[in-house]
Write a protein that holds these residues in place. Structure first.
Motif, PDB file in Angstrom:
ATOM      1  N   PRO A  68       1.331  -1.209   0.013  1.00 62.10           N
ATOM      2  CA  PRO A  68       0.368   0.257   0.265  1.00 62.10           C
ATOM      3  C   PRO A  68       0.838   1.255  -0.028  1.00 62.10           C
ATOM      4  O   PRO A  68       0.231   2.416   0.079  1.00 62.10           O
ATOM      5  N   ILE A  69       2.091   1.355  -0.688  1.00 64.01           N
ATOM      6  CA  ILE A  69       3.275   2.672  -0.577  1.00 64.01           C
ATOM      7  C   ILE A  69       3.726   2.038  -1.516  1.00 64.01           C
ATOM      8  O   ILE A  69       4.730   0.647  -1.892  1.00 64.01           O
ATOM      9  N   CYS A  70       4.350   3.460  -2.530  1.00 60.42           N
ATOM     10  CA  CYS A  70       5.115   3.265  -3.378  1.00 60.42           C
ATOM     11  C   CYS A  70       6.684   4.050  -2.823  1.00 60.42           C
ATOM     12  O   CYS A  70       6.543   5.075  -1.796  1.00 60.42           O
ATOM     13  N   GLY A  71       7.671   3.158  -2.857  1.00 55.15           N
ATOM     14  CA  GLY A  71       9.237   3.569  -2.231  1.00 55.15           C
ATOM     15  C   GLY A  71       8.899   2.989  -0.638  1.00 55.15           C
ATOM     16  O   GLY A  71       8.255   1.905  -1.107  1.00 55.15           O
ATOM     17  N   ALA A 157      -1.179   4.069  -1.394  1.00 54.19           N
ATOM     18  CA  ALA A 157      -0.469   4.769  -2.373  1.00 54.19           C
ATOM     19  C   ALA A 157      -0.661   3.263  -3.030  1.00 54.19           C
ATOM     20  O   ALA A 157      -0.173   2.324  -2.509  1.00 54.19           O
ATOM     21  N   PHE A 158      -0.848   3.585  -4.576  1.00 55.77           N
ATOM     22  CA  PHE A 158      -0.579   2.318  -5.651  1.00 55.77           C
ATOM     23  C   PHE A 158       1.277   2.948  -6.657  1.00 55.77           C
ATOM     24  O   PHE A 158       0.913   3.666  -6.997  1.00 55.77           O
ATOM     25  N   ALA A 257       3.767   9.469   1.306  1.00 55.17           N
ATOM     26  CA  ALA A 257       2.792  10.190   0.979  1.00 55.17           C
ATOM     27  C   ALA A 257       2.031   9.465   2.145  1.00 55.17           C
ATOM     28  O   ALA A 257       0.805  10.111   2.601  1.00 55.17           O
ATOM     29  N   LEU A 258       1.989   8.346   2.752  1.00 52.83           N
ATOM     30  CA  LEU A 258       0.629   7.481   3.884  1.00 52.83           C
ATOM     31  C   LEU A 258       1.598   8.702   5.080  1.00 52.83           C
ATOM     32  O   LEU A 258       0.124   8.691   6.012  1.00 52.83           O
ATOM     33  N   VAL A 259       2.647   9.498   5.331  1.00 52.36           N
ATOM     34  CA  VAL A 259       2.947   9.932   6.430  1.00 52.36           C
ATOM     35  C   VAL A 259       2.417  11.323   6.081  1.00 52.36           C
ATOM     36  O   VAL A 259       2.046  12.169   7.085  1.00 52.36           O
ATOM     37  N   GLU A 262       0.357  13.651   1.075  1.00 51.60           N
ATOM     38  CA  GLU A 262       0.380  13.778  -0.794  1.00 51.60           C
ATOM     39  C   GLU A 262      -0.017  13.314  -1.087  1.00 51.60           C
ATOM     40  O   GLU A 262       0.941  11.889  -1.485  1.00 51.60           O
ATOM     41  N   ARG A 263      -1.361  13.200  -2.051  1.00 49.99           N
ATOM     42  CA  ARG A 263      -1.964  12.500  -2.938  1.00 49.99           C
ATOM     43  C   ARG A 263      -2.157  11.407  -2.253  1.00 49.99           C
ATOM     44  O   ARG A 263      -2.077  10.886  -3.155  1.00 49.99           O
ATOM     45  N   ARG A 264      -2.298  11.038  -1.085  1.00 47.96           N
ATOM     46  CA  ARG A 264      -2.368   9.669  -0.524  1.00 47.96           C
ATOM     47  C   ARG A 264      -3.699   9.881  -0.895  1.00 47.96           C
ATOM     48  O   ARG A 264      -5.320  10.605  -0.575  1.00 47.96           O
ATOM     49  N   LEU A 265      -4.472   8.091  -1.400  1.00 51.54           N
ATOM     50  CA  LEU A 265      -5.697   8.202  -1.263  1.00 51.54           C
ATOM     51  C   LEU A 265      -6.317   7.568  -0.264  1.00 51.54           C
ATOM     52  O   LEU A 265      -5.760   6.326   0.752  1.00 51.54           O
TER      53      LEU A 265
END
Length: 293
Positions: A68-71, A157-158, A257-259, A262-265
């Motif tokens: 569920p994260i990128c990077g 994020a995906f 992004a999850l933290v 930014e652009r978190r879905l």
């Protein structure tokens, strides 16, 4: 032709189209991996088969799934009201076994991954993640569905991490990226063009293009065009010399992004989110004309 299991050059499932002979190779037990894509007689994906043969190593090749994260996250920690959870780079989807089935009408295949006690220990949200792959004439259409069966909003994020084979890094170039990007090497904004000139030395950048992005192989006379729909419209370019491949990746959000938010879905309870992109193969004069434009 229905899904067929093959044992060589490694155990995998094959899906081929009735017309044209385009082929997908899939290894669901290795992170729902698309390990091969043959289109118009060309194998477009790079796969390090020697590394792939060792299940203890991360895959270098095919099209790993980032969820569920990128990077990565700072110190690999995801702080939530429920506590702090260890979530390693790119998440867990690329490491877990998926389910595989053929789509109705033999249009393509669907790979599915559901939340489990193992994922709950890293990411305390139930989910159903589905990846639909549909070969089209000269292209591959990809649809991602993220369902939230739980009682709380599902943040995520995906991204996809396809490794595209090129004749050589010296023969590869990219078009359609904006003038400015974010350099993952320095973790700072940067000019895009000087980084792209360093494909042979290795690059890792993220950008937000205004439209399609092309990866050109000048020696082979072919290009792959990434056509992505918002919010799946960030593009990452990564090279890993001396491997003859370039990753052109669609992401929904930047690292962390999850933290950062930014652009978190987020998917509301009982709802779903749809993401879509497409890779178009361009051959011959279409490549030359675009390169001269």
């Amino acid at each position: 032709m229905p899904l067929t299991h093959r044992t060589t050059p490694y155990p995998h499932w094959e899906f081929s189209t009735a017309a044209g002979g385009d082929l997908l190779r899939l290894v669901p037990e290795r992170g729902g991996l698309l390990s091969g894509w043959r289109c118009n007689g060309r194998e477009l994906l790079y796969l390090d088969e020697a590394r792939f043969a060792d299940p203890g190593l991360s895959v270098r090749g095919g099209m790993p799934v980032l969820f569920p994260i990128c990077g990565n996250l700072p110190a690999d920690q995801l702080p939530l009201p429920q506590g702090s959870f260890t979530l390693k780079q790119h998440g867990f989807a690329r490491d877990l076994p998926w389910e595989l089935e053929e789509l109705k009408g033999a249009e393509g295949v669907r790979l599915s991954l559901s939340g489990s006690p193992a994922t709950q220990a890293m990411f305390p949200f139930p989910f159903l993640l589905q990846l639909e792959l549909r070969p089209e004439p000269g292209a591959l259409a990809i649809v991602v569905l993220v369902d939230n069966p739980g009682p709380e909003p599902l943040p995520f994020a995906f991204g996809l991490h396809p490794y595209f084979a090129v004749t050589s890094l010296a023969a590869a170039s990219l078009e359609g990226l904006p003038e400015r990007c974010f350099d993952h090497g320095t973790m700072a904004p940067a000019a895009t063009a000087p980084l792209l000139e360093r494909l042979e030395q290795g690059v890792d950048l993220l950008a937000q293009p205004a439209g399609p992005v092309r990866l050109l192989d000048g020696q082979a006379g072919v290009a792959l065009e990434l056509q992505a729909e918002a919010p799946f419209n960030l593009a990452v370019v990564w090279s890993d010399p001396p491997r003859s491949m370039v990753c052109l990746e669609p992401w929904t959000a930047p690292r962390g992004a999850l933290v950062s938010g930014e652009r978190r879905l987020e998917v509301a309870p009982g709802q779903s989110c749809r993401l879509a992109c497409r890779y178009q193969l361009i051959e011959g004069s279409g490549v030359s004309l675009q390169a001269q434009a």
